[in-house]
Design a protein around this motif. Structure first.
Motif, PDB file in Angstrom:
ATOM      1  N   LEU A 194      43.883  41.828  46.641  1.00  0.00           N
ATOM      2  CA  LEU A 194      44.967  40.858  46.460  1.00  0.00           C
ATOM      3  C   LEU A 194      44.749  39.617  47.311  1.00  0.00           C
ATOM      4  O   LEU A 194      44.963  38.486  46.849  1.00  0.00           O
ATOM      5  CB  LEU A 194      46.310  41.511  46.806  1.00  0.00           C
ATOM      6  CG  LEU A 194      47.539  40.587  46.749  1.00  0.00           C
ATOM      7  CD1 LEU A 194      47.708  40.007  45.338  1.00  0.00           C
ATOM      8  CD2 LEU A 194      48.795  41.332  47.171  1.00  0.00           C
ATOM      9  N   TRP A 197      42.172  37.337  45.747  1.00  0.00           N
ATOM     10  CA  TRP A 197      42.734  36.577  44.634  1.00  0.00           C
ATOM     11  C   TRP A 197      43.622  35.442  45.138  1.00  0.00           C
ATOM     12  O   TRP A 197      43.576  34.323  44.615  1.00  0.00           O
ATOM     13  CB  TRP A 197      43.532  37.520  43.739  1.00  0.00           C
ATOM     14  CG  TRP A 197      44.160  36.827  42.558  1.00  0.00           C
ATOM     15  CD1 TRP A 197      43.552  36.517  41.369  1.00  0.00           C
ATOM     16  CD2 TRP A 197      45.509  36.356  42.463  1.00  0.00           C
ATOM     17  NE1 TRP A 197      44.440  35.886  40.539  1.00  0.00           N
ATOM     18  CE2 TRP A 197      45.648  35.778  41.179  1.00  0.00           C
ATOM     19  CE3 TRP A 197      46.602  36.388  43.323  1.00  0.00           C
ATOM     20  CZ2 TRP A 197      46.852  35.216  40.746  1.00  0.00           C
ATOM     21  CZ3 TRP A 197      47.802  35.830  42.896  1.00  0.00           C
ATOM     22  CH2 TRP A 197      47.922  35.252  41.633  1.00  0.00           C
ATOM     23  N   CYS A 198      44.434  35.727  46.166  1.00  0.00           N
ATOM     24  CA  CYS A 198      45.312  34.694  46.725  1.00  0.00           C
ATOM     25  C   CYS A 198      44.497  33.519  47.282  1.00  0.00           C
ATOM     26  O   CYS A 198      44.869  32.352  47.105  1.00  0.00           O
ATOM     27  CB  CYS A 198      46.199  35.279  47.819  1.00  0.00           C
ATOM     28  SG  CYS A 198      47.507  36.360  47.214  1.00  0.00           S
ATOM     29  N   GLN A 201      43.270  31.397  44.490  1.00  0.00           N
ATOM     30  CA  GLN A 201      44.347  30.633  43.857  1.00  0.00           C
ATOM     31  C   GLN A 201      45.067  29.718  44.848  1.00  0.00           C
ATOM     32  O   GLN A 201      46.042  29.058  44.476  1.00  0.00           O
ATOM     33  CB  GLN A 201      45.365  31.609  43.234  1.00  0.00           C
ATOM     34  CG  GLN A 201      44.783  32.569  42.218  1.00  0.00           C
ATOM     35  CD  GLN A 201      44.179  31.863  41.026  1.00  0.00           C
ATOM     36  OE1 GLN A 201      44.767  30.919  40.498  1.00  0.00           O
ATOM     37  NE2 GLN A 201      43.002  32.315  40.588  1.00  0.00           N
ATOM     38  N   ASN A 213      53.817  34.745  40.676  1.00  0.00           N
ATOM     39  CA  ASN A 213      52.477  34.921  41.247  1.00  0.00           C
ATOM     40  C   ASN A 213      51.953  36.330  40.994  1.00  0.00           C
ATOM     41  O   ASN A 213      50.789  36.511  40.621  1.00  0.00           O
ATOM     42  CB  ASN A 213      52.502  34.660  42.743  1.00  0.00           C
ATOM     43  CG  ASN A 213      52.868  33.234  43.107  1.00  0.00           C
ATOM     44  OD1 ASN A 213      53.528  32.988  44.115  1.00  0.00           O
ATOM     45  ND2 ASN A 213      52.457  32.262  42.293  1.00  0.00           N
ATOM     46  N   TYR A 217      48.770  37.777  38.909  1.00  0.00           N
ATOM     47  CA  TYR A 217      47.773  38.681  39.480  1.00  0.00           C
ATOM     48  C   TYR A 217      47.535  39.873  38.554  1.00  0.00           C
ATOM     49  O   TYR A 217      46.393  40.294  38.336  1.00  0.00           O
ATOM     50  CB  TYR A 217      48.242  39.152  40.856  1.00  0.00           C
ATOM     51  CG  TYR A 217      47.339  40.176  41.509  1.00  0.00           C
ATOM     52  CD1 TYR A 217      46.045  39.841  41.891  1.00  0.00           C
ATOM     53  CD2 TYR A 217      47.772  41.476  41.743  1.00  0.00           C
ATOM     54  CE1 TYR A 217      45.204  40.769  42.490  1.00  0.00           C
ATOM     55  CE2 TYR A 217      46.947  42.419  42.338  1.00  0.00           C
ATOM     56  CZ  TYR A 217      45.668  42.062  42.704  1.00  0.00           C
ATOM     57  OH  TYR A 217      44.834  42.981  43.295  1.00  0.00           O
ATOM     58  N   VAL A 229      39.685  37.813  40.986  1.00  0.00           N
ATOM     59  CA  VAL A 229      40.034  39.103  41.574  1.00  0.00           C
ATOM     60  C   VAL A 229      38.833  39.823  42.138  1.00  0.00           C
ATOM     61  O   VAL A 229      38.896  40.452  43.177  1.00  0.00           O
ATOM     62  CB  VAL A 229      40.731  39.989  40.510  1.00  0.00           C
ATOM     63  CG1 VAL A 229      40.989  41.374  41.056  1.00  0.00           C
ATOM     64  CG2 VAL A 229      42.032  39.328  40.087  1.00  0.00           C
TER      65      VAL A 229
END
Length: 497
Positions: A194, A197-198, A201, A213, A217, A229
């Motif tokens: 996670l 991915w954050c 983004q 959000n 995901y 990811v």
């Protein structure tokens, strides 16, 4: 080191051990519920027992030694009660240090427990958040060490009492995943996924994520971009998607329930009912292969030490007839579980196994009568009484090098039984031997559940309680592994046509 330098952290409040060695040994025997260091003579035997015959039944090893020696010592060593003549036994001081080291999670030196040796007054203790941060990968700590707009940092309703996501994530891992190293590793992996991915983004921290959000995901897990990811190309497997979303949903639910977040953006992110409804376990052993393993466990003697054989039989019996998860037979000092309890009434013995299951929920599992002689033999070879007392604090399964047997050791013992049984079947049933070699201890849990639900049609709520399932739908999934009942209903319905 003096006995008074040690602190018993299992008492509330923590208590310092008596200064005298004999008094400290007596204290340990009383609090741990098993022999620590006992000096036996014939005079002591006569003062405690009406006859020598009764003493021989209660302490056969001691009575054998007293035939040749005036003083015999019974002492605790690596999970066993050993007996030796006083000249051959270790000194009381040595036994005391060994027992304290064996139970080092409970007993600590004053400096380790945060108590000065001279005064006994508590000093400032390191915060539980700082300690828990050790469970978070170091590369993530800097990124997580922030608080987003939904973090409830300054409010009295923040029961975690922490000020950033790193500390809150550490407590989540400690409370929800630290019981099993496999679960902890999986949770860390999904937390890292996670965060990756954050970063891609340009979102974060985690306490700043919105429901929009998290839905994005979820979509990225289903159709990941090459840089979002995962570093690997191609779609993420469905099982991995389900696990990733379940961990994230659990994280945000934990943060919301404990007051760290003002709202849960992950509510409804996972539709658990559908995944449970589709659950239908396939990894289990047929009755013939289980019987082959039972036979090998019963007959195996070879040149192995009797205690090692008895321990292996006890391990097999508990996994086979209690349906526990692998980690549920691992000793927990904090919970003092797993443990056995005996209820004697109407000239019968009823044995119950108490375990610590998922979510730190305790569970009581009645054991069938065939388990009792196996467990009694194992306990007696360890030097323990055949029946456990309510005040006993000895590990259920001991380690040969001291302490208790951990999950890897338990796994190896069951796999050794599968391998030996497979070798015996190799020439007559090659396919069965191959299946045994691929089996794991969890297959025994599936077999236990199937026997309850399918073969004996135990009511689902009762089977759910025995298995410790959070949802009865999971328990009902075992009914899908057998069509014999449905076939019988169909045959009865159309038999007159």
């Amino acid at each position: 080191m003096k006995p008074a330098d040690w602190i018993d952290g299992g008492m509330t409040p923590p208590r310092r051990l008596p200064a005298d060695t004999d008094a400290a040994l007596a204290y340990l025997a009383d609090t741990l519920g098993h022999v620590v260091y006992t000096r036996w003579t014939l005079a002591t035997i006569r003062s405690r027992y009406p006859s020598l015959a009764e003493a021989k039944v209660a302490h056969p090893a001691v009575m054998r030694q007293l035939l040749d020696h005036a003083v015999v010592i019974a002492y605790w060593d690596r999970g066993l009660v050993r007996t030796s003549a006083i000249d051959d036994a270790p000194t009381p001081e040595v036994v005391l240090q060994r027992v304290l080291r064996t139970h080092r999670r409970r007993f600590k030196l004053s400096s380790e427990a945060g108590l000065p040796a001279a005064t006994g007054e508590p000093i400032q203790e390191a915060s539980r958040e700082t300690t828990a941060l050790a469970t978070v990968p170091h590369l993530l700590i800097a990124w997580l060490a922030r608080a987003g707009r939904f973090a409830n940092v300054a409010s009295a309703t923040n029961t975690l009492g922490v000020g950033n996501d790193a500390q809150a994530a550490a407590l989540f891992l400690r409370d929800r995943a630290c019981r099993s190293p496999h679960t902890l590793r999986a949770y860390r992996t999904e937390l890292r996924r996670l965060v990756t991915w954050c970063e891609a983004q340009q979102l974060g921290p985690l306490s700043d994520l919105t429901r929009h959000n998290l839905l994005a995901y979820r979509q990225a897990l289903r159709k990941p971009a090459h840089d979002a990811v995962d570093d690997r190309s191609g779609p993420v497997a469905e099982t991995t998607q389900a696990r990733a979303l379940a961990v994230i949903a659990s994280l945000f639910r934990y943060w919301t329930e404990t007051g760290y977040l003002i709202a849960n953006p992950a509510a409804g992110l996972v539709h658990g009912g559908r995944s449970r409804a589709s659950f239908a376990p396939q990894r289990m052993l047929p009755t013939a292969l289980l019987a082959a393993c039972d036979a090998w466990v019963t007959e195996a003697t070879n040149d192995i030490d009797a205690l090692v054989i008895a321990r292996r039989r006890a391990i097999w019996t508990l996994y086979r007839y209690a349906g526990v998860r692998l980690v549920e037979l691992v000793w927990s000092d904090g919970a003092q579980l797993p443990r056995l309890e005996v209820d004697c009434s109407d000239d019968s013995e009823c044995w119950t196994l108490h375990v610590l299951g998922k979510g730190s929920k305790t569970r009581a599992i009645p054991l069938p009568a065939l388990c009792m002689p196996i467990l009694k033999t194992y306990r007696q070879l360890r030097g323990l009484p055949p029946q456990p007392s309510p005040y006993e604090h000895a590990a259920l399964i001991h380690g040969l090098k001291g302490g208790s047997l951990h999950s890897s050791g338990l796994y190896d013992e069951v796999k050794a039984i599968f391998a030996a049984s497979a070798e015996r079947l190799e020439k007559t049933d090659h396919a069965g031997a191959m299946r045994l070699r691929s089996a794991s201890p969890h297959w025994l849990r599936h077999g236990y559940a199937r026997q309850l639900v399918v073969e004996h049609q135990v009511p689902l709520p009762a089977a759910q309680a025995l298995l410790g399932h959070a949802s009865v739908q999971t328990t009902a999934g075992y009914a899908k592994t057998d069509l014999s009942q449905l076939r019988a209903f169909v045959d009865q319905t159309f038999s007159d046509r």
